[in-house]
Write a protein that holds these residues in place. Structure first.
Motif, PDB file in Angstrom:
ATOM      1  N   ASN A 118       0.643  -5.879   5.259  1.00 13.97           N
ATOM      2  CA  ASN A 118       0.939  -4.490   4.916  1.00 13.97           C
ATOM      3  C   ASN A 118       2.278  -4.059   5.509  1.00 13.97           C
ATOM      4  OD1 ASN A 118      -1.469  -4.149   3.567  1.00 13.97           O
ATOM      5  ND2 ASN A 118      -2.553  -3.501   5.392  1.00 13.97           N
ATOM      6  N   ALA A 119       2.985  -3.233   4.743  1.00 20.44           N
ATOM      7  CA  ALA A 119       4.234  -2.675   5.240  1.00 20.44           C
ATOM      8  C   ALA A 119       3.919  -1.661   6.334  1.00 20.44           C
ATOM      9  CB  ALA A 119       4.989  -2.005   4.100  1.00 20.44           C
ATOM     10  N   PRO A 120       4.841  -1.481   7.275  1.00 19.37           N
ATOM     11  CA  PRO A 120       4.622  -0.449   8.293  1.00 19.37           C
ATOM     12  C   PRO A 120       4.433   0.914   7.629  1.00 19.37           C
ATOM     13  CG  PRO A 120       6.556  -1.766   8.808  1.00 19.37           C
ATOM     14  CD  PRO A 120       6.101  -2.177   7.452  1.00 19.37           C
ATOM     15  N   LEU A 121       3.685   1.775   8.290  1.00 13.55           N
ATOM     16  CA  LEU A 121       3.349   3.077   7.703  1.00 13.55           C
ATOM     17  C   LEU A 121       4.580   3.924   7.363  1.00 13.55           C
ATOM     18  CD1 LEU A 121       0.880   4.515   6.722  1.00 13.55           C
ATOM     19  CD2 LEU A 121       0.656   5.591   8.945  1.00 13.55           C
ATOM     20  N   PRO A 122       5.626   3.983   8.196  1.00 11.74           N
ATOM     21  CA  PRO A 122       6.805   4.777   7.789  1.00 11.74           C
ATOM     22  C   PRO A 122       7.462   4.241   6.511  1.00 11.74           C
ATOM     23  CG  PRO A 122       6.861   4.386  10.141  1.00 11.74           C
ATOM     24  CD  PRO A 122       5.738   3.553   9.585  1.00 11.74           C
ATOM     25  N   ARG A 123       7.481   2.929   6.345  1.00 18.78           N
ATOM     26  CA  ARG A 123       8.056   2.360   5.125  1.00 18.78           C
ATOM     27  C   ARG A 123       7.177   2.699   3.925  1.00 18.78           C
ATOM     28  NH1 ARG A 123       8.813  -3.825   3.377  1.00 18.78           N
ATOM     29  NH2 ARG A 123       9.962  -3.406   1.474  1.00 18.78           N
ATOM     30  N   ALA A 124       5.863   2.616   4.107  1.00 13.67           N
ATOM     31  CA  ALA A 124       4.947   2.965   3.026  1.00 13.67           C
ATOM     32  C   ALA A 124       5.102   4.439   2.656  1.00 13.67           C
ATOM     33  CB  ALA A 124       3.508   2.664   3.436  1.00 13.67           C
ATOM     34  N   ALA A 125       5.296   5.300   3.661  1.00 17.21           N
ATOM     35  CA  ALA A 125       5.494   6.726   3.394  1.00 17.21           C
ATOM     36  C   ALA A 125       6.789   6.949   2.615  1.00 17.21           C
ATOM     37  CB  ALA A 125       5.514   7.515   4.695  1.00 17.21           C
ATOM     38  N   ALA A 126       7.813   6.186   2.914  1.00 15.26           N
ATOM     39  CA  ALA A 126       9.078   6.301   2.184  1.00 15.26           C
ATOM     40  C   ALA A 126       8.898   5.872   0.727  1.00 15.26           C
ATOM     41  CB  ALA A 126      10.159   5.460   2.857  1.00 15.26           C
ATOM     42  N   VAL A 127       8.137   4.821   0.498  1.00 10.69           N
ATOM     43  CA  VAL A 127       7.874   4.355  -0.862  1.00 10.69           C
ATOM     44  C   VAL A 127       7.073   5.401  -1.630  1.00 10.69           C
ATOM     45  CG1 VAL A 127       6.674   2.611  -2.247  1.00 10.69           C
ATOM     46  CG2 VAL A 127       8.066   1.909  -0.295  1.00 10.69           C
ATOM     47  N   VAL A 128       6.030   5.936  -0.997  1.00  9.48           N
ATOM     48  CA  VAL A 128       5.214   6.970  -1.645  1.00  9.48           C
ATOM     49  C   VAL A 128       6.074   8.200  -1.929  1.00  9.48           C
ATOM     50  CG1 VAL A 128       3.267   8.553  -1.312  1.00  9.48           C
ATOM     51  CG2 VAL A 128       3.023   6.147  -0.696  1.00  9.48           C
ATOM     52  N   GLY A 129       6.939   8.569  -0.999  1.00  9.58           N
ATOM     53  CA  GLY A 129       7.832   9.708  -1.210  1.00  9.58           C
ATOM     54  C   GLY A 129       8.781   9.485  -2.373  1.00  9.58           C
ATOM     55  N   ALA A 130       9.326   8.279  -2.485  1.00  6.83           N
ATOM     56  CA  ALA A 130      10.239   7.967  -3.585  1.00  6.83           C
ATOM     57  C   ALA A 130       9.514   8.013  -4.925  1.00  6.83           C
ATOM     58  CB  ALA A 130      10.870   6.589  -3.372  1.00  6.83           C
ATOM     59  N   ILE A 131       8.310   7.482  -4.972  1.00  7.15           N
ATOM     60  CA  ILE A 131       7.526   7.521  -6.214  1.00  7.15           C
ATOM     61  C   ILE A 131       7.186   8.965  -6.578  1.00  7.15           C
ATOM     62  CG2 ILE A 131       5.305   6.890  -7.243  1.00  7.15           C
ATOM     63  CD1 ILE A 131       5.538   4.235  -5.640  1.00  7.15           C
ATOM     64  N   PHE A 160       2.091  13.298  -3.073  1.00  2.74           N
ATOM     65  CA  PHE A 160       2.376  12.581  -1.825  1.00  2.74           C
ATOM     66  C   PHE A 160       1.093  12.400  -1.009  1.00  2.74           C
ATOM     67  CE2 PHE A 160       3.674  12.281   2.622  1.00  2.74           C
ATOM     68  CZ  PHE A 160       4.553  11.201   2.546  1.00  2.74           C
ATOM     69  N   GLY A 161       0.284  13.448  -0.937  1.00  5.27           N
ATOM     70  CA  GLY A 161      -0.973  13.364  -0.191  1.00  5.27           C
ATOM     71  C   GLY A 161      -1.919  12.333  -0.774  1.00  5.27           C
ATOM     72  N   GLY A 165      -1.053   9.731  -2.600  1.00  4.74           N
ATOM     73  CA  GLY A 165      -0.478   8.403  -2.364  1.00  4.74           C
ATOM     74  C   GLY A 165      -0.707   7.921  -0.940  1.00  4.74           C
ATOM     75  N   MET A 166      -0.503   8.801   0.018  1.00  8.25           N
ATOM     76  CA  MET A 166      -0.713   8.427   1.415  1.00  8.25           C
ATOM     77  C   MET A 166      -2.197   8.214   1.713  1.00  8.25           C
ATOM     78  SD  MET A 166       2.128   7.835   2.725  1.00  8.25           S
ATOM     79  CE  MET A 166       1.528   7.534   4.380  1.00  8.25           C
ATOM     80  N   ALA A 167      -3.064   9.006   1.088  1.00  9.27           N
ATOM     81  CA  ALA A 167      -4.499   8.801   1.266  1.00  9.27           C
ATOM     82  C   ALA A 167      -4.886   7.410   0.779  1.00  9.27           C
ATOM     83  CB  ALA A 167      -5.296   9.864   0.523  1.00  9.27           C
ATOM     84  N   TYR A 168      -4.326   6.996  -0.355  1.00  6.64           N
ATOM     85  CA  TYR A 168      -4.615   5.650  -0.847  1.00  6.64           C
ATOM     86  C   TYR A 168      -4.076   4.584   0.104  1.00  6.64           C
ATOM     87  CZ  TYR A 168      -4.479   1.304  -3.298  1.00  6.64           C
ATOM     88  OH  TYR A 168      -4.632  -0.032  -3.595  1.00  6.64           O
ATOM     89  N   VAL A 169      -2.840   4.743   0.551  1.00  4.47           N
ATOM     90  CA  VAL A 169      -2.234   3.742   1.438  1.00  4.47           C
ATOM     91  C   VAL A 169      -3.054   3.585   2.714  1.00  4.47           C
ATOM     92  CG1 VAL A 169      -0.245   3.298   2.938  1.00  4.47           C
ATOM     93  CG2 VAL A 169       0.114   3.959   0.568  1.00  4.47           C
ATOM     94  N   ILE A 170      -3.391   4.697   3.338  1.00  2.00           N
ATOM     95  CA  ILE A 170      -4.118   4.639   4.607  1.00  2.00           C
ATOM     96  C   ILE A 170      -5.524   4.101   4.418  1.00  2.00           C
ATOM     97  CG2 ILE A 170      -5.087   6.075   6.451  1.00  2.00           C
ATOM     98  CD1 ILE A 170      -2.511   7.821   6.145  1.00  2.00           C
ATOM     99  N   THR A 171      -6.206   4.566   3.378  1.00  2.00           N
ATOM    100  CA  THR A 171      -7.585   4.139   3.147  1.00  2.00           C
ATOM    101  C   THR A 171      -7.650   2.688   2.687  1.00  2.00           C
ATOM    102  OG1 THR A 171      -8.093   6.404   2.518  1.00  2.00           O
ATOM    103  CG2 THR A 171      -9.736   4.742   2.003  1.00  2.00           C
TER     104      THR A 171
END
Length: 91
Positions: free
Chosen positions: A2-15, A48-49, A51-57
């Protein structure tokens, strides 16, 4: 891995920003879309919420089947909240 959480947040933000370009561009060509800043903020927060909920879960589950179930659950909640905000489903 898994990518680090800040990188995943950046990807979710870009999408999220790319998805918000759809109504922004539609407003330029059609009068059917009339979003204000609050609409974009609400949609951005929801997308964004979700997307992040999916990433974290999805990091907590091990199998692809469970990840699909997590995605379906997050998408269902997103759609219900979006519909409630758009037309007042539960009024």
């Amino acid at each position: 891995m898994n990518a680090p959480l800040p990188r995943a947040a950046a990807v979710v933000g870009a999408i999220t920003l790319l998805l918000l370009l759809v109504p922004a561009m539609a407003m330029q060509f059609s009068g059917d879309f009339n979003w204000g800043p609050g609409d974009f903020a609400a949609a951005g927060g929801l997308l964004f919420g979700a997307g992040m909920a999916y990433v974290i879960t999805s990091r907590r589950v091990r199998t692809a089947k469970h990840r699909v179930l997590v995605a379906m659950g997050v998408l269902l909640v997103l759609c219900v909240v979006w519909a409630e905000l758009a037309v007042g489903l539960f009024d």
